[in-house]
Write an enzyme that holds these catalytic residues in place. Sequence first.
Site: not given
Ligand code: GLC
Length: 573
Positions: A229, A298, A123, A365-366
């Site tokens: 991310d 992402e 990540d 995980h979100d």
């Molecule tokens: C992304 C991650 C999330 C995190 C956010 C801030 O969306 O998947 O878990 O809280 O970024 O880094």
Amino acid sequence: MAYRRFFCNLDLPSRTIENRNSTIEHRPWWQTGVIYQIYPRSFFDANGDGIGDLDGIRRKLDYCSGTLGVDALWLSPFYPSPQKDFGYDVADYTAVHSDYGTLADFDRLLSEAHERGLKIILDFVPNHTSEEHDWFTESRSSKDSDKRDWYIWKDPVEGPDGQPGPPNNWLSNFGGSAWEWDETTEQYYLHLYLPGQPDLNWRNPEVQEAMFEQARFWLERGADGFRIDVAHAIMKDPAFRDNPPNPSGEGFHKHRGAYDEQLHLYEEGHPDTHRVYRAFRRLLDGYSTDSDRIALGEMHIYDRGEWASYYGQPRADGTRDEMHLPINFALLKADWTAAGVREIVDSLEAILPRGAWPNYVLGNHDEPRLRTRLGGKDQARQAAVLLLTLRGTPMLYYGDELGLEEVEIPPEEQLDPWGQNVPGLGRDGCRTPMPWTSESDTAGFSEASPDQLWRPVGEANRRRSVEAQIDDETSVLALYRRLLGLRRETPALHAGSYRPLDRGVPEGCFAYLRTGPDRDRVVAAINFTDEALTVPLPAEGALLLSSRLDRRDETTGERLHLRPHEAAVVRIA
Ligand code: GLC
Ligand code: CA
């Protein structure tokens, strides 16, 4: 071992196995393979402190590559971090947090994964650092710091009430203004997430170079690529304009109150972002043979055409020049009906530029756990069939293969900042320990006592452990293993074309034909209704699998019967 026996049950004609070599070799692994996301804190605790770690992942590699049969692991962050956002607030990009082990543990994990042919994706968190990162400590120390411009600092602006306030109306994803006042230097800094996650200034070339250097560190060690991310937000509007109101008031993500009342026009999706990912792709390609080190972005961009633009421009060799896979979140938000799901798949197929490869994800995980979100075990089984038979790279979230449910954790006990600020949004419930055995109180996740686990296992999930399912030939785990095996052995599934079936297919059923490079044909059909349905097939078929795993050695003729909420995969003559 039990899984070996089980694989032998896959009743596949040898023809497809021969074809496998000729097909797989011509496609990069990230197109034919399956990516499995691991949340390191919750996979396996090797040293008994109640927190999962890198050595724990290493000890479960046989499960990943053998029992389950995935091709790559994406590991959520394990870097030094004050853990305000559980590792997405990175204080040092080139080290390992002591909770998770050491760099030596990482190297060992990587080399043992590679011995098994498993790729490791890390990540990469480029949008923001932790406030504890040395760069930020330096930046906030003085307006004259040579790192001042590495972050986004602004003077206050007079608001409608005549009082000085934040420079614009941008909001934090975690609630409140995206601007934090800093007493020392009397300016605001930008944080699209927590105040403890200051945004980097990617318009400063030094920042880009420094961050690319962090990526090189892991590429040199042998990492197979990155999940990036918040990839959609690293470049902001240079004029820092106010976001306009959102006329529909509906949020893209979840119901986040004020956050959903704006259109997020100016702090994300800026066209200059492309320039960074083009450069990042060159960096990855420099470490690759045949484009095998990858970028998964992402990309929370909801205009599909704009989302697809992150594959980049075409290159002479037929590939494109940005992300290998901008992550496609559409199914997570799908209306769970035949028409709703089909619309997502068909519009993706229609919008994909030449040389772009699709991908799908149903959990991470979100998001609340798949099974809880879809409201039942039959739906979770259908979802597995869908994800693993569509054209495109599937991304699986650890534990979904066991049918885990969201663990209920009351807001006041949530560790996740989202859960604390916005009731009902906490993400702890989908990040709980993986249950390996059912007998132990900690589900075999850890030697610690149950109250020392960083999060509870959850009673219902404990009973769904790997051990409890491994010898049950109709379990959810068995279904994932069968599907993964079938996908690997069947060119139509891992490399074939996609065509939705219409003629005679009843409403409430989504059925599609996958045709392989060697003309092998497979139909997947999913009944989204509470009624039994009959689906006409393009030719006579043989049932490969039902989502309930209770139908064997069946020939279907030209009609496939499906029970309520059943999904099936059929080989077509
Ligand atoms: C992304 C991650 C999330 C995190 C956010 C801030 O969306 O998947 O878990 O809280 O970024 O880094
Ligand atoms: Ca541990």
